[in-house]
Design a protein around this motif. Structure first.
Motif, short mmCIF file in Angstrom:
data_model
loop_
_atom_site.label_atom_id
_atom_site.label_comp_id
_atom_site.label_asym_id
_atom_site.label_seq_id
_atom_site.Cartn_x
_atom_site.Cartn_y
_atom_site.Cartn_z
N TYR B 14 0.83 -1.21 0.00
CA TYR B 14 0.00 0.00 0.00
C TYR B 14 0.86 1.26 0.00
N ALA B 15 2.00 1.18 0.68
CA ALA B 15 2.91 2.32 0.67
C ALA B 15 3.40 2.57 -0.76
N ALA B 16 3.75 1.49 -1.46
CA ALA B 16 4.23 1.64 -2.83
C ALA B 16 3.13 2.17 -3.74
N SER B 17 1.90 1.67 -3.53
CA SER B 17 0.78 2.13 -4.37
C SER B 17 0.62 3.64 -4.27
N LEU B 18 0.64 4.15 -3.04
CA LEU B 18 0.45 5.58 -2.86
C LEU B 18 1.61 6.37 -3.45
N ARG B 19 2.81 5.79 -3.32
CA ARG B 19 3.99 6.47 -3.87
C ARG B 19 3.90 6.54 -5.40
N ILE B 20 3.49 5.44 -6.01
CA ILE B 20 3.38 5.44 -7.48
C ILE B 20 2.25 6.36 -7.92
N ALA B 21 1.20 6.45 -7.07
CA ALA B 21 0.04 7.26 -7.44
C ALA B 21 0.34 8.76 -7.36
N THR B 22 1.31 9.14 -6.51
CA THR B 22 1.49 10.57 -6.24
C THR B 22 1.68 11.45 -7.48
N LEU B 238 -6.81 9.08 -17.22
CA LEU B 238 -7.40 8.99 -15.88
C LEU B 238 -8.45 10.08 -15.64
N VAL B 239 -8.26 11.25 -16.23
CA VAL B 239 -9.24 12.33 -16.04
C VAL B 239 -10.60 11.90 -16.56
N ILE B 240 -10.59 11.26 -17.72
CA ILE B 240 -11.85 10.80 -18.30
C ILE B 240 -12.45 9.72 -17.40
N PHE B 241 -11.57 8.81 -16.95
CA PHE B 241 -11.99 7.74 -16.05
C PHE B 241 -12.63 8.34 -14.80
N ALA B 242 -12.10 9.47 -14.33
CA ALA B 242 -12.57 10.09 -13.09
C ALA B 242 -13.76 11.00 -13.32
N SER B 243 -14.31 11.00 -14.50
CA SER B 243 -15.37 11.93 -14.90
C SER B 243 -15.15 13.35 -14.35
N TRP B 244 -13.94 13.82 -14.43
CA TRP B 244 -13.59 15.20 -14.11
C TRP B 244 -13.92 15.57 -12.67
N ARG B 245 -13.85 14.60 -11.75
CA ARG B 245 -14.08 14.89 -10.33
C ARG B 245 -12.82 14.58 -9.52
N PRO B 246 -12.43 15.53 -8.63
CA PRO B 246 -11.19 15.35 -7.88
C PRO B 246 -11.18 14.07 -7.03
N GLY B 247 -12.30 13.77 -6.38
CA GLY B 247 -12.34 12.58 -5.53
C GLY B 247 -12.10 11.31 -6.34
N LYS B 248 -12.81 11.22 -7.46
CA LYS B 248 -12.64 10.05 -8.31
C LYS B 248 -11.25 10.03 -8.93
N LEU B 251 -9.10 8.43 -6.46
CA LEU B 251 -9.38 7.00 -6.47
C LEU B 251 -8.72 6.32 -7.68
N GLY B 252 -8.90 6.94 -8.85
CA GLY B 252 -8.34 6.38 -10.07
C GLY B 252 -6.83 6.27 -9.99
N ALA B 253 -6.19 7.33 -9.49
CA ALA B 253 -4.73 7.33 -9.40
C ALA B 253 -4.26 6.25 -8.43
N ILE B 254 -4.97 6.10 -7.32
CA ILE B 254 -4.55 5.09 -6.33
C ILE B 254 -4.78 3.67 -6.87
N LEU B 255 -5.92 3.46 -7.53
CA LEU B 255 -6.15 2.14 -8.14
C LEU B 255 -5.04 1.82 -9.13
N PHE B 256 -4.69 2.84 -9.91
CA PHE B 256 -3.62 2.66 -10.87
C PHE B 256 -2.30 2.33 -10.17
N GLY B 257 -2.04 3.07 -9.08
CA GLY B 257 -0.82 2.82 -8.32
C GLY B 257 -0.79 1.41 -7.76
N MET B 258 -1.95 0.94 -7.27
CA MET B 258 -2.03 -0.43 -6.73
C MET B 258 -1.74 -1.45 -7.82
N PHE B 259 -2.32 -1.19 -8.98
CA PHE B 259 -2.11 -2.13 -10.08
C PHE B 259 -0.63 -2.19 -10.46
#
Lengths: 354, 313
Positions: B14-22, B238-248, B251-259
């Motif tokens: 999880y630490a790595a996921s967040l780091r990659i997501a940053t 990712l912006v399109i994936f997040a439908s232009w919302r900061p919260g999503k 989420l999208g960036a973190i999911l990506f980081g986890m992957f």
């Protein structure tokens, strides 16, 4: 208050704008040259000498221009239809990979068969490479800018994988490179003791054919109609999705041919650094050319000249050769700005018109 | 299977996921801000490079880390302003201008780096950001995952809240969103469409540059050629994936980081069976798949890609 009035006719500016843009970009190179501490006039002289100084220098420019004409055409054809193919780099590699696949011993035949074969296979591979993003666009509405861009990365990694796997040359001393293209499949040299090869003729022929198709056939008219207004084109009975797929195939095929030329004409075998970004530079070439196939040839020569000139200057004076990329990217921005002034008359008035 | 479970149970995953997501969080927020105001900014990839180079360069020249972050943001703002002038004031194609900015920004960054450091065998290093609170890293789970991150990751998380708050809770945010949806209505209210768009693009571009700065000042400690490696383009997906919302977007960036963190771990496990490149391709393929899945439902800002001129409809 700045007022913009559309010009009735662009007139000489239509042709003049890209020329001015190119010259402005070259002139602006003085700034990074000064920052790098190089003697500016001597650097320009060295650049000119590296381009025009000898027959060999000029053939180097032509050799560089060949792939740029093809990737420039690839971008120009797609952008005419407002299909944003930014994946030229990947399609180039697909073409090169396909050429290596059939051209390194899978089939043995005389040149009359082998050369057309590698060209057709490479073009098909490139075309299929753009067909994917175009299909995702027409079927799912996925933005082709992003998909074609991301495909570049996927394809380059795929090439590396193939070069360490099935395509790897067992005699290559462990380097990730393919087996050499058979002599029968290699594009002939055009001039002794130079690197100039028949890829240039293929590029010029492609430009001529593209010009004829875009200007004088129903297909060309359809493509341009789709580019100008897809809704209106659909209303007029044009099958827009099919037009997109056709354009994608043509555009990808042109980029694929660039890859074939590089691998079968110049290098002789495939490595993962075959192209120094010709796919991306093709976009600049297309924009400098105003998306005209004939213009692409001129613009590709200019851009190739900038690269060869800056390379030579860089070796002689120790200025980074990224200068060439800088000049080329500035010329893209300059041509956009010049195009703006060609379309609008900009006047200054004291009061805003309401 | 137990291996997979082990990965999911480890803090370091999880630490790595967040780091990659940053860097992606910075980038997606930046792209989101631009697009909400109606401007697609394909300059993002080049602005990442510029941010990575200038932040690193400032510190290498002797500035402290936060001055470096500021330098990166300013450099991003400059190239954002260029894109803004070309697309907003001159109404040029956002696609082509953005690509032009990417080519220009990355070649300018590479040229500057090469000119300052003509021939170095190995890239010089700086002292990068360190964990915010190593003392707290003993706390189970939260310790390693959150407190071992650097200040830039925390800044990214704070910016998610800030961008959300500005867009959803302030009149400025309402105006920015309106300018990307219905610029005529904004103009009718007496606000300047072009100034709002300009501000959003410049601010968004400096956020993108921070994503680059994270790479050279936190994830690594040096600048490499090609280190951005498509991260900017992934943000556009990712912006399109997040439908232009900061919260999503978070989420999208973190999911990506986890992957991405998962594929790195699987690579070490399955490396013998499957070529490693399959895993390297995965993030790009994932981005395309994510894009295709949401594409039909995506509600683009209605005025995206449309230049606006006073008195023209």
């Amino acid at each position: 208050m700045i007022q913009l009035t559309p010009r009735e006719e662009a007139g000489w500016l239509a042709v003049g704008a890209p020329v001015i843009a190119g010259l402005v970009a070259l002139a602006l190179a003085a700034i990074p040259l000064a920052l790098a501490g190089a003697p500016i006039l001597a650097a320009y002289a060295q650049m000119a000498n590296s381009v025009f100084g000898s027959t060999f220098a000029m053939t180097e420019v032509l050799t560089r221009a060949a792939p740029l004409i093809l990737t420039g055409l690839a971008a120009a054809v797609a952008f005419r239809a407002r299909l944003w193919n930014i994946g030229g780099e990947g399609q180039l590699y697909l073409g090169a990979m396909a050429a290596v696949w059939v051209g390194t011993g899978m089939i043995q035949a005389p040149p009359i068969v082998m050369i057309p074969l590698v060209l057709v296979v490479g073009a098909l591979a490139g075309g299929v490479g753009m067909l994917g993003p175009a299909y995702l666009k027409t079927r799912f509405g996925a933005d082709e800018v992003v998909t074609s861009l991301l495909l570049n990365f996927i394809i380059l990694i795929f090439v590396q994988m193939m070069l360490e796997g099935p395509l790897k040359d067992p005699m290559g001393l462990g380097w990730p490179q393919s087996e050499p293209i058979l002599d029968e499949a290699a594009l002939p040299k055009l001039m002794e003791r130079t690197r100039l090869h028949a890829g240039l003729l293929i590029a010029l022929a492609a430009a001529a054919i593209t010009f004829v198709i875009m200007s004088f056939t129903i297909w060309g008219v359809r493509v341009r109609a789709v580019g100008e207004n897809p809704a209106a084109a659909r209303h007029a009975g044009i099958r827009v999705s099919r037009a997109y797929l056709g354009v994608a195939m043509a555009s990808g095929a042109l980029a694929g041919l660039a890859g074939v030329g590089e691998v079968a004409g110049l290098k002789g075998y495939l490595t993962a650094d075959l192209s120094p970004g010709y796919g991306y530079t093709g976009i600049v070439v297309a924009m400098l050319a105003g998306l005209s196939p004939v213009g692409v040839v001129v613009a590709a020569l200019f851009v190739a000249g900038v690269f060869v000139g800056a390379d030579g200057m860089s070796r002689a004076m120790g200025v980074s050769s990224f200068l060439a990329d800088l000049v080329v990217s500035v010329s893209l921005i300059a041509v956009l700005v010049a195009g703006f002034f060609a379309r609008f008359r900009v006047t200054w008035s004291k009061r805003a018109a309401s | 299977m137990t291996d997979l479970l082990q990965i999911f149970l480890s803090d370091s995953f999880y630490a790595a996921s967040l780091r990659i997501a940053t860097p992606l969080i910075f980038g997606v927020l930046g792209a989101l801000l631009c697009e909400r105001a109606g401007v697609l900014n394909l300059g993002i990839e080049g602005i990442f490079v510029v941010g990575a180079m200038s932040g690193w360069m400032a510190v290498w020249l002797g500035a402290d880390l936060w001055t470096g972050v500021l330098a990166a943001a300013l450099a991003g703002a400059v190239f954002g302003a260029l894109h803004a002038v070309l697309t907003i004031f001159m109404g040029l194609s956002q696609h082509v201008s953005g690509l032009g900015v990417t080519l220009f920004a990355s070649s300018a960054a590479y040229f500057t780096y090469r000119t300052a450091l003509p021939e170095v065998a190995s890239p010089p290093r700086i002292e990068p950001f360190r964990a915010v609170a190593p003392a707290l890293s003993e706390i189970p789970f939260l310790g390693p995952v959150l407190f071992s991150q650097t200040a830039l990751t925390w800044l990214a998380l704070a910016l998610v809240v800030l961008v959300w708050w500005v867009l959803d809770r302030t009149p400025l945010g309402v105006a920015i969103k309106a300018v990307g949806d219905n610029p005529d209505a904004v103009n009718a209210q007496g606000l300047s469409v072009r100034r709002l768009r300009f501000g959003a693009v410049v601010a968004g571009s400096s956020l993108m540059a921070l994503g680059g700065a994270f790479l050279t000042m936190s994830a690594f400690d040096a600048f490499f050629f090609g280190m951005v490696n498509g991260r900017g383009w992934i943000c556009i997906a990712l912006v399109i994936f997040a439908s232009w919302r900061p919260g999503k977007a978070l989420l999208g960036a973190i999911l990506f980081g986890m992957f991405d963190a998962l594929q790195v771990r699987l690579q070490t496990e399955a490396g013998a069976v499957v070529p490693g490149q399959i895993f390297l391709m995965a993030p790009y393929i994932l981005s395309i798949v994510a894009l295709v899945v949401v594409a039909r439902r995506a509600e683009y800002p209605r005025a995206l890609l449309r230049p606006w001129f006073k008195g023209q409809r």
